[in-house]
Scaffold this motif. Structure first.
Motif, short mmCIF file in Angstrom:
data_model
loop_
_atom_site.label_atom_id
_atom_site.label_comp_id
_atom_site.label_asym_id
_atom_site.label_seq_id
_atom_site.Cartn_x
_atom_site.Cartn_y
_atom_site.Cartn_z
N LYS A 262 0.81 -1.22 0.00
CA LYS A 262 0.00 0.00 0.00
C LYS A 262 0.85 1.27 0.00
O LYS A 262 0.38 2.33 -0.41
CB LYS A 262 -0.93 -0.01 1.21
N ALA A 263 2.10 1.15 0.45
CA ALA A 263 2.98 2.31 0.48
C ALA A 263 3.31 2.81 -0.92
O ALA A 263 3.77 3.95 -1.09
CB ALA A 263 4.27 1.97 1.23
N THR A 264 3.07 1.97 -1.94
CA THR A 264 3.33 2.41 -3.32
C THR A 264 2.29 3.42 -3.81
O THR A 264 2.47 4.04 -4.86
CB THR A 264 3.34 1.19 -4.28
N LEU A 265 1.21 3.57 -3.05
CA LEU A 265 0.18 4.55 -3.41
C LEU A 265 -0.11 5.39 -2.17
O LEU A 265 -1.14 5.24 -1.51
CB LEU A 265 -1.10 3.82 -3.87
N PRO A 266 0.81 6.28 -1.82
CA PRO A 266 0.69 7.06 -0.58
C PRO A 266 -0.53 7.98 -0.59
O PRO A 266 -0.90 8.53 -1.62
CB PRO A 266 1.99 7.85 -0.52
N LYS A 267 -1.12 8.11 0.58
CA LYS A 267 -2.26 9.01 0.71
C LYS A 267 -1.79 10.46 0.63
O LYS A 267 -0.69 10.80 1.04
CB LYS A 267 -2.97 8.77 2.05
#
Length: 681
Positions: A262-267
């Motif tokens: 999920k870190a590959t698509l940071p908020k």
């Protein structure tokens, strides 16, 4: 009620005789089976249509039925109660195989539907069996006959008919609900049912569920509840490993695997993602475009061009375990499950095209020895061989896509197996059957609605059968010959025509745009009703009547109805005011539909049995689906110091090296995979 039999001669596949001879030759070199390949002079085939009727057919009905069963260009080839194989039986072997009695086949479902449309309402079941006649030059042993028969049918879906059928009754008895005595015996009671039912509980699970029922709920669970949690909370369904705490070489890692992904698509960072890391598919932002929609979804009418925003979606999954145990049905239901993932995205989406891929071990093709394949490698008896998986799994996936109406537009395949200098063997013994799907999602349907008290829980799709029992747990444990029977029971069977009907119903709802009656939808997968009917109402809860489930076998137990992973099913939520509209669409598309229960809002899933007033399932969602504790996994790095640099064989030339490379499955032609797919659907 009786069964009548119609026989029709069929053309024997040209590859059948060579294939049988080749398999016999291979068996003779590794078992006690004689090499009878030279004794087989010919193989003839015919079909037998086993027609169950409630009442005697009149002349008109008989003519109509025979018109349906007759071969178009050989009108005189259909015989009533007389086989084309009747006559001299010297030096021959006749064998007949057909669907198991425990469930109605997809062929029968479609055939009886066609008969009903033709006014033949007294026909309640119509199964087709396959008959083979072998002619030998001299007698063969009973062992050879048994080996021949084994090559001709799939024991998971078919059985041998030793004589013409007189009934479809299987003789199976309905198993009662059993209470597991955790309050009296503690963890031992759970360990016992874990071993008997193959639930796949590890020590963590055994401790957790023992405490849950003994300390928190203060009661004994039913076997239905134990089976439910074994499937719904298996590694396959809950991804414990990806969300678990990792300790590598004694060091606790700061992030779980899920957190790393999920870190590959940071908020907070601008992106074009519409759906990511939740739901059944991922989606990126699309654009407004012209789309064709019907002017009415409940009756015939013209198509209209409308403007709508469509977002591209992509989903992918593997179906490795089922494809290893039973390649054809395992791969076809992998394709079917992925198609349901596409259509169950958001509040419903459109399936467009498919991708398939297969990774297997060394093929060891008879008569085609390759220098890098080690013929000393042994393969587990409870799994299919790499060559069988490569051929039959791709057959199953392609067959399902063809029947459903989805083109396969991309894919890959690889074969690999070797022993490294350390002595460790690396090979895809358990294969990878990868399937992906491209689809489109209406911009108004991207977010599933929340379950609210009073909403109706609807199931659409085919009937429940004794198939796919324990698939979630089976795919989460190590396969072995000890649990081969359980593994085989866990594989599903596909009915692409039924999935097509369900897709048309889903598509009609999506075509309504802002008036889409579907509030939330989930596809049925591992765990069957026990998983999908909990997920669809989380966290609100619901109450169901198990007897409202559409079943195709009246001998099914409550455990089997609740836990079987039968295919071609979706569950969705609708408002009571939408019931009539959804029923109209289902009737038009000839898609079975059942309203199983109502959202209660009390946070519990309660399953009642209206036949006896019992309650086989009464579980708080928060404790069995929501706040589950994190598991811990410990591992360490492998010592790779024994790896050696690549050394080419002595005398290697450019020509010989290129020859080897071009023979690799991943490099060579894929025509054998691509050309059997109907690319025009």
């Amino acid at each position: 009620m009786k069964i009548i039999h119609y026989y029709r001669k069929t053309e024997t596949p040209h590859s059948l005789l060579p294939s049988i001879k080749e398999q016999l030759s291979q068996l003779s070199s590794s078992s006690k089976v004689e090499d009878a390949s030279t004794k087989i002079l010919s193989i003839e085939t015919e079909s037998c249509f086993n027609v169950q009727i409630d009442d005697e057919l009149d002349t008109t009905s008989t003519e109509r039925l025979e018109w349906l069963l007759r071969e178009t260009f050989e009108k005189d080839g259909l015989r009533l109660e007389t086989s084309t194989f009747d006559g001299d039986s010297a030096g021959t072997l006749v064998a007949e195989f057909g669907p198991r009695m425990t469930f109605t086949s997809a062929f029968s479902s479609n055939a009886t539907s066609i008969c009903a449309a033709c006014g033949l309402t007294s026909i309640t079941r119509l199964e087709r069996s396959k008959r083979y006649k072998f002619t030998f030059s001299s007698a063969v042993s009973s062992v050879t006959e048994a080996a021949l028969k084994k090559m001709l049918y799939d024991r998971m879906t078919e059985e041998e008919y030793l004589k013409p059928l007189t009934t479809f009754e299987s003789g199976a008895k309905t198993e009662p609900v059993v209470w597991v005595p955790i309050m009296e015996e503690g963890r031992k009671a759970l360990e016992k049912i874990n071993n008997e039912k193959g639930l796949g509980f590890d020590d963590f699970d055994l401790d957790f569920y023992t405490e849950l029922f003994k300390e928190k709920l203060g009661r004994n669970p039913t076997d239905v509840e134990c089976f439910d949690m074994g499937q719904s909370n298996s590694e396959h369904s809950r991804h414990w490993y990806f969300s678990g705490k990792m300790i590598i070489d004694g060091e606790t890692k700061p992030d779980t695997l899920f957190q790393m992904v999920k870190a590959t698509l940071p908020k907070g960072v601008p992106n074009n993602s519409i759906i990511a890391f939740h739901d059944n598919s991922s989606s990126i932002r699309g654009y407004e475009c012209d789309a064709l929609v019907p002017s009415s979804v409940t009756e015939a009418g013209k198509m209209e061009v409308v403007k709508k925003t469509l977002h591209p979606i992509l989903t992918a999954e593997t179906h490795n375990f089922p494809s290893a145990v039973a390649p054809f049905p395992g791969a076809e239901t992998g394709t079917g499950g992925r198609l349901r993932d596409v259509m169950a995205t958001g509040r419903g989406a459109y399936a467009v095209a498919g991708v398939c891929a297969y990774c297997v071990g060394n093929l060891n093709i008879p008569g085609y020895a390759l220098p890098w394949e080690d013929d000393s490698f042994e393969y587990p008896s409870n799994l299919a061989s790499p060559l069988e998986i490569e051929v039959e799994a791709s057959n199953g996936a392609s067959d399902y896509g063809n029947k459903f109406g989805e083109p396969v537009i991309h894919g890959f395949t690889r074969s690999f197996g070797m022993r490294v200098p350390s002595g460790e063997r690396f090979e895809w013994v358990k294969p990878i059957m990868f399937t992906a799907g491209i689809g489109a999602l209406d911009g108004r349907h991207t977010t599933k609605g929340e379950p609210e008290k009073g909403m109706l829980v609807v199931k659409v799709g085919g009937p429940c059968y004794r198939i796919g029992i324990g698939g979630g747990a089976a795919s989460s444990r190590v396969q072995s010959s000890e649990n081969a029977a359980l593994d085989f029971d866990a594989v599903q069977r596909g009915d692409a025509e039924m999935e097509n009907r369900m897709n048309r119903l889903m598509r009609a709802c999506c075509d309504l745009g802002a008036e889409n009656p579907i509030i939330s939808v989930h596809d049925q997968g591992a765990g069957g009703n026990g998983n999908v009917l909990k997920e669809i109402v989380e966290p609100a809860g619901a109450e169901y009547d198990i007897r409202k489930v559409y079943v195709g076998d009246n001998t099914l137990s409550v455990l089997e109805i609740w836990g079987a992973e039968y295919q071609e099913n979706n569950a969705f939520l609708i408002l009571p005011s939408s019931e009539a509209l959804v029923q109209q669409i289902a009737d038009r598309e000839n898609c079975p539909i059942r309203i199983l229960g109502t959202v209660t809002g009390d946070g519990k899933v309660v399953v009642k049995d209206s036949s006896d007033g019992s309650t086989p399932v009464d579980l708080p969602l928060e404790l069995v689906l929501g706040k589950m504790p994190q598991k811990t996994f410990e591992d360490s790095h492998v010592d790779n110091s024994k790896l050696e640099p690549l050394v080419l064989p002595e005398g290697t030339t450019v020509g010989s090296a290129v020859d080897r490379v071009l023979r690799l499955l991943s490099v060579g032609s894929k025509r054998f995979l691509v050309h059997k797919v109907d690319r025009s659907v």
